[in-house]
Design an enzyme around this catalytic site. Structure first.
Site, PDB file in Angstrom:
ATOM      1  N   TYR A  17     -21.488  55.270  27.260  1.00 17.08           N
ATOM      2  CA  TYR A  17     -20.405  55.552  26.687  1.00 17.08           C
ATOM      3  C   TYR A  17     -20.280  56.916  26.192  1.00 17.08           C
ATOM      4  O   TYR A  17     -21.313  57.694  26.206  1.00 17.08           O
ATOM      5  CB  TYR A  17     -21.206  55.028  24.943  1.00 17.08           C
ATOM      6  CG  TYR A  17     -20.068  55.197  23.804  1.00 17.08           C
ATOM      7  CD1 TYR A  17     -18.759  54.563  23.907  1.00 17.08           C
ATOM      8  CD2 TYR A  17     -20.610  55.998  22.832  1.00 17.08           C
ATOM      9  CE1 TYR A  17     -17.786  54.727  22.559  1.00 17.08           C
ATOM     10  CE2 TYR A  17     -19.888  56.144  21.808  1.00 17.08           C
ATOM     11  CZ  TYR A  17     -18.392  55.717  21.466  1.00 17.08           C
ATOM     12  OH  TYR A  17     -17.662  55.683  20.815  1.00 17.08           O
ATOM     13  N   LYS A  26     -24.432  65.190  18.126  1.00 19.47           N
ATOM     14  CA  LYS A  26     -25.531  64.628  17.294  1.00 19.47           C
ATOM     15  C   LYS A  26     -26.406  65.581  16.700  1.00 19.47           C
ATOM     16  O   LYS A  26     -26.324  66.426  15.753  1.00 19.47           O
ATOM     17  CB  LYS A  26     -26.091  63.438  18.028  1.00 19.47           C
ATOM     18  CG  LYS A  26     -25.193  62.374  18.354  1.00 19.47           C
ATOM     19  CD  LYS A  26     -25.655  61.030  18.957  1.00 19.47           C
ATOM     20  CE  LYS A  26     -24.763  60.113  18.842  1.00 19.47           C
ATOM     21  NZ  LYS A  26     -24.052  59.473  20.173  1.00 19.47           N
ATOM     22  N   ASP A  78     -23.071  64.331  30.068  1.00 19.41           N
ATOM     23  CA  ASP A  78     -22.895  63.932  28.544  1.00 19.41           C
ATOM     24  C   ASP A  78     -24.239  64.037  27.934  1.00 19.41           C
ATOM     25  O   ASP A  78     -24.773  63.095  27.876  1.00 19.41           O
ATOM     26  CB  ASP A  78     -22.004  62.663  28.500  1.00 19.41           C
ATOM     27  CG  ASP A  78     -21.807  62.512  27.093  1.00 19.41           C
ATOM     28  OD1 ASP A  78     -22.144  63.280  26.133  1.00 19.41           O
ATOM     29  OD2 ASP A  78     -21.014  61.609  26.727  1.00 19.41           O
TER      30      ASP A  78
END
Ligand SMILES: *Cc1c(COP(=O)(O)O)cnc(C)c1O
Length: 433
Positions: free
Chosen positions: A146, A269, A241
């Site tokens: 994702y 995050k 990523d």
């Protein structure tokens, strides 16, 4: 044992009339595990307190952002001090320089960085840069990885065959995803096949260096270095990523842990310490193509927001070699002890872990890719999740997610978690026969 959740229930019903599914991000709605999401009143360290006064040991950690624990005093202090001086200016600040310095000092492949407001935005911008830098359009991603919710990467793979993507969501035009190619995680052959056919058109291979969004799936030996070789050979860029793994699996992220240097890296995050933020970076030459140095346009009204920079900086400053070592030891102990409980209870399940992220799959074999993760017993996970919640442990509400430890998860908390696991495995074995 926790008590009724009448206030969460009341708020959830109210919320469902006001927001789609009653939430602002889908997994929060408990769709795959059933029941009522807990509305959180406050959190401290690794404990969540819901609006009914129930307390939970937290393994969601705001999906990994809260590596320092909730309301860590250093982070609270930094945000409070910043808040009093004004929350956004639309002109540069010293905090941006300091966070950029911190990122560049830690991440081997990053010489320059651009701050944005979310992981989605970071990946979207890195892809734009990769396309501009190579003059090519196609992107290779992996099934089950994702990268945020923007159109061109909202593609899930047909299992098995590496294939041209089809959109995963209504509202995404086929034309938008026609440049998105999907391969299988930990399967270099599936990547080679795409390069053999379309290599001269591929701008970048985009990968979660440790997959975390299909549950934790470590890269097999040689997988990341294989991607590095394939991309160098064909003139494509390698994009890691690290929105989840950055500053989570080691001081310099997965690229430091596995010793493979990507061309571009995305963050999110942890670097926001619980305040919305994202960032992307790479070599000076590549980043020089971003406006205003270069022609690749990318901007943001609130980018580099002082509150986010302050929270991120305070969080990163808590994370040194020693804290990573302690996180590693605690996480290893939790995994190994769960393995033991599973063996004792003769339950077929595997725990996969990298650093302080781990997933329990109810499956007999190691999970190496998305089709493996899909094969695990997710109904069994839902059952286990509900038992854990009843015993005061809040896991991520899906069998496809990583559990996150923080600096605040101490030995006593790990013990309490194991006690809940022991009881929950017993509870669920009644149903599964
Ligand atoms: C969470 C995540 C994103 C998206 O970040 P948002 O801040 O939710 O937009 C992208 N990539 C990975 C690997 C993630 O884990």
């Amino acid at each position: 044992m926790n008590t009724p959740i009448s206030e969460s229930q009341r708020l959830f019903e109210l919320a469902q009339g006001l927001m789609p599914g009653g939430v602002n991000s889908p997994v929060r709605a408990f769709c795959s595990v059933g029941g009522t999401p807990r509305f959180i009143q406050s959190a401290q360290g690794c404990l969540l307190t819901d609006v009914d006064g129930n307390r939970y040991i937290d393994y969601v950690g705001s999906w990994g952002a809260m590596i320092a624990g909730h309301a860590a005093s250093e982070v609270v202090r930094a945000v409070e001090e910043t808040l009093r001086r004004g929350t956004s200016f639309g002109t540069p600040t010293m905090l941006e320089v300091e966070l950029a310095q911190e990122i560049v000092a830690r991440v081997p492949s990053v010489e320059k960085v651009r701050m944005v407001n979310s992981g989605t935005e970071a990946v979207m911008s890195a892809i734009r840069l990769a396309r501009a830098a190579t003059g090519r359009n196609k992107i290779v991603k992996f099934a089950g990885c994702y990268h945020g919710h923007f159109d061109s990467l909202l593609v899930q793979a047909g299992s098995g065959v590496a294939t041209l993507g089809l959109p995963d969501s209504p509202g995404v035009p086929c034309e938008t995803v026609c440049h998105t190619l999907t391969a299988d995680f930990n399967d270099l052959d599936s990547v080679q096949a795409l390069f053999k056919e379309l290599g001269t058109e591929i701008a970048a291979v985009l990968v979660e260096p440790v997959a975390g969004n299909m549950g934790v799936v470590p890269p097999a030996a040689g997988f990341l270095s294989g991607l590095r070789e394939i991309t160098v050979e064909s003139g494509a860029l390698l994009v890691f990523d690290e929105v989840m793994t950055g500053f989570r699996v080691s001081r310099g992220g997965a690229q430091e842990l596995y010793g493979v240097m990507p061309d571009l890296t995305t963050f999110g995050k942890v670097i926001g310490g619980g305040v919305p933020v994202g960032a992307y970076g790479g070599s000076k030459e590549l980043m020089a193509q971003i406006a205003p140095e270069g022609a690749v346009y990318q901007a943001g009204t609130l980018s580099g927001n002082p509150l986010a920079m302050a929270a991120g900086l305070a969080t990163l400053r808590l994370l040194d070699e020693d804290t990573y070592r302690r996180l590693e030891l605690k996480s290893a102990r939790l995994k190994e002890s769960i393995d033991e409980l599973l063996r004792d209870a003769e339950i077929q399940a595997v725990v996969q872990r990298v650093g302080s992220m781990l997933t329990l799959f109810f499956d007999t074999k190691a999970v190496r890719c998305f089709s493996d993760a899909a094969r695990a017993n997710h109904a069994r996970f839902a059952d286990f999740f509900q038992n854990m919640l009843r015993h005061g442990v809040h896991l991520p509400p899906s069998g496809y997610e990583a559990w996150f430890l923080s600096l605040a998860h101490d030995d006593a908390v790990v013990e309490a978690t194991l006690e809940a696991v022991r009881k929950s495995l017993h509870g669920s074995s009644v149903h599964s026969g």
